[in-house]
Design a protein around this motif. Sequence first.
Motif, short mmCIF file in Angstrom:
data_model
loop_
_atom_site.label_atom_id
_atom_site.label_comp_id
_atom_site.label_asym_id
_atom_site.label_seq_id
_atom_site.Cartn_x
_atom_site.Cartn_y
_atom_site.Cartn_z
N THR A 1 0.83 -1.20 0.00
CA THR A 1 0.00 0.00 0.00
C THR A 1 0.86 1.25 0.00
OG1 THR A 1 -1.80 -1.14 1.12
CG2 THR A 1 -1.81 1.25 1.25
N LEU A 2 1.93 1.26 0.79
CA LEU A 2 2.83 2.41 0.82
C LEU A 2 3.41 2.66 -0.57
CD1 LEU A 2 4.34 4.66 2.25
CD2 LEU A 2 6.05 2.97 2.97
N SER A 3 3.83 1.61 -1.24
CA SER A 3 4.38 1.73 -2.59
C SER A 3 3.37 2.34 -3.55
CB SER A 3 4.83 0.36 -3.09
OG SER A 3 5.36 0.45 -4.38
N LYS A 4 2.14 1.87 -3.49
CA LYS A 4 1.07 2.38 -4.36
C LYS A 4 0.76 3.85 -4.05
CE LYS A 4 -3.18 1.30 -3.44
NZ LYS A 4 -4.33 2.15 -3.29
N GLU A 5 0.69 4.19 -2.78
CA GLU A 5 0.37 5.56 -2.38
C GLU A 5 1.51 6.52 -2.76
OE1 GLU A 5 -2.55 6.01 -1.98
OE2 GLU A 5 -3.44 5.17 -0.19
N LEU A 6 2.76 6.09 -2.59
CA LEU A 6 3.89 6.92 -2.97
C LEU A 6 3.88 7.20 -4.46
CD1 LEU A 6 6.69 5.34 -0.77
CD2 LEU A 6 5.74 7.65 -0.52
#
Length: 112
Positions: free
Chosen positions: A54-59
């Motif tokens: 999720t962090l990767s997608k949001e970044l």
Amino acid sequence: MLRGEGCPKNVLAIKDALEAVEGRWKLLILFALSNGPRRFKQLAREVNGITDKTLSKELKNLVDNKLISRTVHDEFPPTVEYAITTHGESLDRVIEELHQWGVSHRNEVIGK
């Protein structure tokens, strides 16, 4: 204060703003980056509860919206650093107001 009297431009502007920062995590990521650039794992620790996926997608979404920058450092092993952009810093007042409202809301609902 703007009133939502059906003005399509006002509605579109609000829709665009909400899409740029929608979701549970984006404002928390921006808040973490307001203290300076961070690497992925630093952000993962500071934004408690977010998964790496999720962090990767949001970044990626925040980079696409020009709210943060992604810098790959030419070293071994390569490191990637994320930083808030000037455009992202323009949300400082919004984030601060949301923080203050959250404190007030918590006091209202929980009473602490």
